[in-house]
Write an enzyme that holds these catalytic residues in place. Sequence first.
Site, PDB file in Angstrom:
ATOM      1  N   ASP A 191       0.785  -1.360   0.219  1.00 58.65           N
ATOM      2  CA  ASP A 191       0.066  -0.160  -0.074  1.00 58.65           C
ATOM      3  C   ASP A 191       1.025   1.265   0.009  1.00 58.65           C
ATOM      4  O   ASP A 191       2.225   1.150   0.003  1.00 58.65           O
ATOM      5  CB  ASP A 191      -1.141  -0.027   1.403  1.00 58.65           C
ATOM      6  CG  ASP A 191      -2.244   0.659   0.997  1.00 58.65           C
ATOM      7  OD1 ASP A 191      -2.483   1.444  -0.143  1.00 58.65           O
ATOM      8  OD2 ASP A 191      -3.282   0.284   1.655  1.00 58.65           O
ATOM      9  N   GLU A 224      -1.002   1.902  -5.354  1.00 59.24           N
ATOM     10  CA  GLU A 224      -0.768   3.378  -5.029  1.00 59.24           C
ATOM     11  C   GLU A 224      -1.818   3.916  -5.410  1.00 59.24           C
ATOM     12  O   GLU A 224      -1.703   5.480  -5.726  1.00 59.24           O
ATOM     13  CB  GLU A 224       0.566   3.364  -6.100  1.00 59.24           C
ATOM     14  CG  GLU A 224       1.287   4.573  -5.751  1.00 59.24           C
ATOM     15  CD  GLU A 224       0.891   5.646  -6.988  1.00 59.24           C
ATOM     16  OE1 GLU A 224       1.149   6.641  -6.982  1.00 59.24           O
ATOM     17  OE2 GLU A 224       0.125   5.062  -7.909  1.00 59.24           O
ATOM     18  N   TRP A 225      -2.955   3.597  -5.783  1.00 59.56           N
ATOM     19  CA  TRP A 225      -4.033   4.232  -6.314  1.00 59.56           C
ATOM     20  C   TRP A 225      -4.142   5.059  -7.454  1.00 59.56           C
ATOM     21  O   TRP A 225      -4.981   5.756  -7.658  1.00 59.56           O
ATOM     22  CB  TRP A 225      -4.770   5.191  -4.930  1.00 59.56           C
ATOM     23  CG  TRP A 225      -4.387   4.505  -3.708  1.00 59.56           C
ATOM     24  CD1 TRP A 225      -4.904   3.326  -3.322  1.00 59.56           C
ATOM     25  CD2 TRP A 225      -3.741   5.109  -2.441  1.00 59.56           C
ATOM     26  NE1 TRP A 225      -4.185   3.044  -1.924  1.00 59.56           N
ATOM     27  CE2 TRP A 225      -3.456   4.279  -1.427  1.00 59.56           C
ATOM     28  CE3 TRP A 225      -3.015   6.355  -2.324  1.00 59.56           C
ATOM     29  CZ2 TRP A 225      -3.202   4.455  -0.429  1.00 59.56           C
ATOM     30  CZ3 TRP A 225      -2.658   6.689  -1.041  1.00 59.56           C
ATOM     31  CH2 TRP A 225      -2.415   5.647  -0.111  1.00 59.56           C
ATOM     32  N   GLY A 226      -2.999   4.856  -8.175  1.00 55.47           N
ATOM     33  CA  GLY A 226      -2.990   5.335  -9.479  1.00 55.47           C
ATOM     34  C   GLY A 226      -2.529   7.022  -9.426  1.00 55.47           C
ATOM     35  O   GLY A 226      -2.324   7.657 -10.269  1.00 55.47           O
ATOM     36  N   ASP A 247     -10.083   3.643  -3.499  1.00 55.92           N
ATOM     37  CA  ASP A 247     -10.812   2.613  -3.126  1.00 55.92           C
ATOM     38  C   ASP A 247     -12.236   2.326  -3.935  1.00 55.92           C
ATOM     39  O   ASP A 247     -12.943   3.275  -3.801  1.00 55.92           O
ATOM     40  CB  ASP A 247     -10.697   2.310  -1.575  1.00 55.92           C
ATOM     41  CG  ASP A 247      -9.515   2.026  -1.051  1.00 55.92           C
ATOM     42  OD1 ASP A 247      -8.612   2.069  -1.856  1.00 55.92           O
ATOM     43  OD2 ASP A 247      -9.534   1.964   0.231  1.00 55.92           O
TER      44      ASP A 247
END
Length: 437
Positions: A191, A224-226, A247
């Site tokens: 994460d 890394e959520w983009g 998320d």
Amino acid sequence: MCTMASGIVNGIGGVRAQSFTFRYQSSITSGKTVPMKTNHFFLSISLFVLMLAAAMFAQVSPAPSANLALTPPMGWNSWNKFACNVSEDMIKGMADAVVKSGMKDAGYVYVNIDDCWQVSRDASGNVVADPQRFPHGMKAVGDYIHSLGLKFGVYSDAGSKTCAGRPGGLGHEYQDAIQYAAWGVDYLKYDWCNTTTQDARASYANIRAALDASGRPIVLSICEWGTAKPWLWGKEVGGNLWRTTGDIQDRWGGQEKWPDGSCCSNGVLSILDQQVGLQSYAGPGHWNDPDMLEVGNGGMSDVEYRSHFSLWALLAAPLLAGNDLRSMSPAIHDILTNKEVIAVDQDPLGREGERVAKNGDLEVWAKQLKDGGRAVVLLNRGAGEQEITANWEDLGYPSTISASVRDLWQHKDLGKSTGKFSARVASHGVVMVTVKP
Ligand code: GLA
């Protein structure tokens, strides 16, 4: 020349380097006494050649992580349903359910524990699993999962702490990788919380190097959520999948603020829209990850869950179920184990599908398959039932050809069509077919 070659081979054991040097010198010095200096010279040359050979070997021998995730990873992850409420008993029960429910037979293999399994580090810096929730330690959990023929995943974070405030991996990457390998970990989700000024690309390259140095093949899931566009560098740093968005939440629609006012959680449609244009970055071993499945978690209708699952398969997304597999309804079970839809996700060509037509709320998504066919999803985002048409030209076929159409939810051949295929699609629903010329 020949003597030299055999000398190199002899020298690989190290001890024999001396005898090689002696034989080589004797042939060129006609029995004269060889000064020590020359001996050292030839010994150094031999060692240099040996090191060169070793370096060349290291370059050609593939990393342990080569050839992982050649199709999108499939499995189960604890976060979407259980958040921090993870324990040995629950994880073992879920692994049992993967087998008993038929999900293992359908291709689900990873059982992944997300955040909150870890509580601290000991005096040597080793990460410590929660002793109450995991009383037998992480290796015992991994052994149990492996005994069922499944694979074991854990979660950590590139920063100082995980998103739930547990110990992160920063500064402990190699130590943690050795620990994971000793536990039998097969998959690491990494994460991006509490990373302050860290560089994303360098941080993920570092954990990949650490995992490879452990000698165990471990799938690396970049979470890394983009933010830093990981699709541009994720493959290069050895990531096997990378999150493209923030998320997912268990709902159909768009983005919404989190309860603390920060931006934003994503419904299925919001995530879907953020995949447009990313398809060329996915392929065998390296996948765009639009986040884990919410199928069966209660926030959407079965129609919407069927759409969610169909679209993720069309996107060649990792299929990580996130519901309680011990108590799912027959409808949810049938969605998660639809082998014809799963085959689209797992097609060995490894193409991600894309949106090929859009008319307001009506969309056509298509994915090229290895056999030359196309998987097609007709998606109705609107409030009432509508007819949607997929034109062959939008699928990359001439309009004149005739192709066989098969419905992947009805499990029924629909005969041949020429130029296009049309179907009535329920509100928030899909019709998913394959088209084979
Ligand atoms: C982040 C990730 C989620 C989940 C949580 C755990 O929000 O994006 O998928 O792993 O952290 O804390």
